[in-house]
Enzyme design. Structure first.
Site, PDB file in Angstrom:
ATOM      1  N   ASP A  37       8.540  14.339  -7.285  1.00 36.52           N
ATOM      2  CA  ASP A  37       8.758  13.268  -8.258  1.00 36.52           C
ATOM      3  C   ASP A  37       9.358  12.082  -7.506  1.00 36.52           C
ATOM      4  O   ASP A  37      10.460  12.173  -6.954  1.00 36.52           O
ATOM      5  CB  ASP A  37       9.697  13.759  -9.371  1.00 36.52           C
ATOM      6  CG  ASP A  37       9.824  12.747 -10.508  1.00 36.52           C
ATOM      7  OD1 ASP A  37       9.676  11.538 -10.253  1.00 36.52           O
ATOM      8  OD2 ASP A  37      10.100  13.177 -11.651  1.00 36.52           O
ATOM      9  N   PHE A  75      16.070  16.002 -12.614  1.00 30.63           N
ATOM     10  CA  PHE A  75      15.915  15.131 -13.780  1.00 30.63           C
ATOM     11  C   PHE A  75      15.452  15.984 -14.967  1.00 30.63           C
ATOM     12  O   PHE A  75      14.560  16.826 -14.814  1.00 30.63           O
ATOM     13  CB  PHE A  75      14.896  14.027 -13.472  1.00 30.63           C
ATOM     14  CG  PHE A  75      14.869  12.948 -14.518  1.00 30.63           C
ATOM     15  CD1 PHE A  75      15.836  11.955 -14.529  1.00 30.63           C
ATOM     16  CD2 PHE A  75      13.906  12.951 -15.507  1.00 30.63           C
ATOM     17  CE1 PHE A  75      15.833  10.969 -15.508  1.00 30.63           C
ATOM     18  CE2 PHE A  75      13.900  11.961 -16.492  1.00 30.63           C
ATOM     19  CZ  PHE A  75      14.853  10.971 -16.494  1.00 30.63           C
ATOM     20  N   ARG A  85      26.564   4.274 -12.143  1.00 25.76           N
ATOM     21  CA  ARG A  85      25.428   4.194 -11.213  1.00 25.76           C
ATOM     22  C   ARG A  85      24.954   2.747 -11.097  1.00 25.76           C
ATOM     23  O   ARG A  85      24.844   2.041 -12.097  1.00 25.76           O
ATOM     24  CB  ARG A  85      24.300   5.084 -11.748  1.00 25.76           C
ATOM     25  CG  ARG A  85      23.143   5.264 -10.789  1.00 25.76           C
ATOM     26  CD  ARG A  85      22.079   6.154 -11.386  1.00 25.76           C
ATOM     27  NE  ARG A  85      21.348   5.465 -12.451  1.00 25.76           N
ATOM     28  CZ  ARG A  85      20.181   5.880 -12.956  1.00 25.76           C
ATOM     29  NH1 ARG A  85      19.633   6.998 -12.525  1.00 25.76           N
ATOM     30  NH2 ARG A  85      19.580   5.210 -13.908  1.00 25.76           N
ATOM     31  N   TYR A 111       8.112   1.816 -14.166  1.00 26.89           N
ATOM     32  CA  TYR A 111       9.019   0.822 -14.767  1.00 26.89           C
ATOM     33  C   TYR A 111      10.350   0.683 -14.051  1.00 26.89           C
ATOM     34  O   TYR A 111      11.221  -0.035 -14.503  1.00 26.89           O
ATOM     35  CB  TYR A 111       9.250   1.126 -16.256  1.00 26.89           C
ATOM     36  CG  TYR A 111       9.666   2.546 -16.586  1.00 26.89           C
ATOM     37  CD1 TYR A 111      10.969   2.972 -16.410  1.00 26.89           C
ATOM     38  CD2 TYR A 111       8.732   3.454 -17.083  1.00 26.89           C
ATOM     39  CE1 TYR A 111      11.336   4.275 -16.715  1.00 26.89           C
ATOM     40  CE2 TYR A 111       9.099   4.756 -17.383  1.00 26.89           C
ATOM     41  CZ  TYR A 111      10.399   5.157 -17.203  1.00 26.89           C
ATOM     42  OH  TYR A 111      10.760   6.447 -17.500  1.00 26.89           O
ATOM     43  N   LYS A 112      10.523   1.369 -12.922  1.00 27.29           N
ATOM     44  CA  LYS A 112      11.787   1.262 -12.200  1.00 27.29           C
ATOM     45  C   LYS A 112      11.621   0.227 -11.078  1.00 27.29           C
ATOM     46  O   LYS A 112      11.535  -0.962 -11.346  1.00 27.29           O
ATOM     47  CB  LYS A 112      12.211   2.645 -11.716  1.00 27.29           C
ATOM     48  CG  LYS A 112      12.571   3.547 -12.915  1.00 27.29           C
ATOM     49  CD  LYS A 112      12.802   4.991 -12.581  1.00 27.29           C
ATOM     50  CE  LYS A 112      13.188   5.754 -13.854  1.00 27.29           C
ATOM     51  NZ  LYS A 112      13.083   7.210 -13.711  1.00 27.29           N
TER      52      LYS A 112
END
Ligand SMILES: *Cc1c(COP(=O)(O)O)cnc(C)c1O
Length: 411
Positions: free
Chosen positions: A198, A128, A370, A223-224
């Site tokens: 992560d 990422f 995705r 927030y995911k």
């Protein structure tokens, strides 16, 4: 679990799922199939009232008294303990603070400084972006430190006497492959290095066992899959054995041993609390707590099993209806996260046309479609319908209309 062979069967299987009642606990708009909860989780209904109460009563009426009365001050540790339970960590080893990016910075610097003589941050290309950027930033700050990227399959063998930090994203944000946390953490330890994981695409998506797997440090996103709200605070983990050895490079007063003594000198708090920096964003923290509480109400095993079924159904229907779209996510449940990605040269306009039809997934440059499979509020029938709509979008060529190629700032 055998897969449904019709939409009606999918609806019937959903109706029996212990997760189905959770769908009504999210404020999702009618007519939308939301397959992007791995990027921004949906809004829990209870968060609306909770946030209103935090603002109007705790802040508006009780004012500064709420720091003690409502235990605002204890929120980083309290919510951290709840997240610790989700990621298989001892209660005192997780705190909520800052963003994932800032937490990465704090932990990587702390880990580098605890290992003088070791100069390498080892990670993988295509990690990422923020993980790579933060590593690069740390390297530019600390003399002699370098970032080395090695393909995922070669990481274990690349850990050497100069390696200080092995920085890996547990579940890859794009293709969704999952690293073997136990094996790579052990490889890092065996070579005298520290692992930093992560968990942004793992927490709430797949089982995580930080303590049991021997992870040294970890960060993750609120927030995911935790549904904490846009820009929700992140969390960080330090294993118990390391906590006294690591110091935060951001020596703010909230990480002080006794912040309200208002002394001049800095002394770190015990444990992970030393990784707090400044005053937390209380409204955002408590919105996150509401999302975490909802997640903790769900039966965990059923949740992950449903996630796997959603994945299998998605892949099976794609293979039938759209075999030309190549799935880039590993099929085995233990080798991936809870999203599924497909490659298509025109992924961007296809996704825009899909979103216009109420199926919200996302596009990841340069050619990935995705889809986040969040079993708290997505069922088999949603997956069934979503693939139908995608097949119609691709088959009709509607996505070729120029308006679907117009890009916003966020893609
Ligand atoms: C979403 C995500 C982040 C987000 O970092 P922020 O600091 O919250 O912007 C970090 N790492 C990974 C792997 C992610 O998927």
């Amino acid at each position: 679990m055998s897969l449904p062979r019709s939409l009606a069967e999918a609806v019937a299987v959903d109706a029996k799922s212990p997760l189905q009642p959770f769908r009504a606990r999210f404020a999702l708009p009618e007519g939308v199939i939301y397959l992007d909860g791995n990027s921004l989780g949906a809004l829990p209904v209870q968060t609306v009232a909770r946030t209103a109460d935090v603002v109007t009563r705790e802040w508006g009426e009780r004012l500064i008294r709420s720091w003690n009365e409502a235990d605002w001050i204890g929120a980083p540790q309290r919510i951290g303990a709840k997240i610790a339970d989700i990621v298989g960590a001892a209660p005192g080893s997780v705190i909520v603070a800052d963003s994932t990016s800032v937490n990465l910075f704090k932990l990587i610097v702390a880990g580098m400084r605890a290992q003088p003589g070791r100069t390498e941050i080892l990670t993988e290309p295509g990690n990422f972006p923020t993980d790579l950027h933060i590593a690069e930033g740390v390297a530019s700050l600390l003399p002699g430190v370098t970032v080395r990227t090695v393909d995922a399959a070669d990481i274990a063998g690349a850990i050497g006497p100069r390696t200080a930090i092995v920085l890996l994203t547990h579940v890859h944000y794009k293709h969704g492959a999952r690293h073997d946390m136990a094996a790579l953490s052990a490889a890092a330890r065996a070579a005298g290095a520290l692992s930093v994981w992560d968990l942004s695409h793992s927490v709430g998506a797949v089982p995580v066992a930080l303590d049991a797997d021997g992870a040294d440090m970890a960060v993750g996103c609120g927030y995911k899959y935790l549904n904490g709200g846009p820009g929700a605070p992140a969390f960080l983990y330090v294993c118990e054995a390391l906590q006294a050895r690591l110091d935060s490079p951001i020596t703010g007063w909230m990480g002080h041993a006794d912040p309200f003594a208002f002394g001049d000198g800095y002394a770190p708090a015990a444990g992970v609390s030393r990784f707090l920096a400044g005053t937390p964003s209380v409204i955002a923290m408590l919105a996150l707590e509401s999302g975490v509480d909802l997640f903790r109400d769900a039966p965990r095993e059923a949740l992950f099993a449903r996630g796997a079924a959603l994945f299998d159904l998605f892949v099976a229907r794609m293979a039938m209806l759209l075999p030309e779209l190549v799935c880039v996510t590993p099929r085995a449940a233990g080798a991936r996260g809870s999203h599924v990605s497909f490659r298509h040269a025109d992924a961007f306009p296809i996704m825009q046309a899909l979103i216009e039809r109420g199926v919200i997934g996302d596009y990841r440059a340069p050619d990935i479609l995705r889809f986040g499979l969040t079993p708290l509020y997505v069922g088999l029938a949603d997956v069934w319908r979503a693939v139908d709509v995608l097949a119609e979008v691709v088959g009709s060529g509607i996505w070729r209309e120029p308006r679907f190629s117009v890009r916003g700032v966020v893609t």
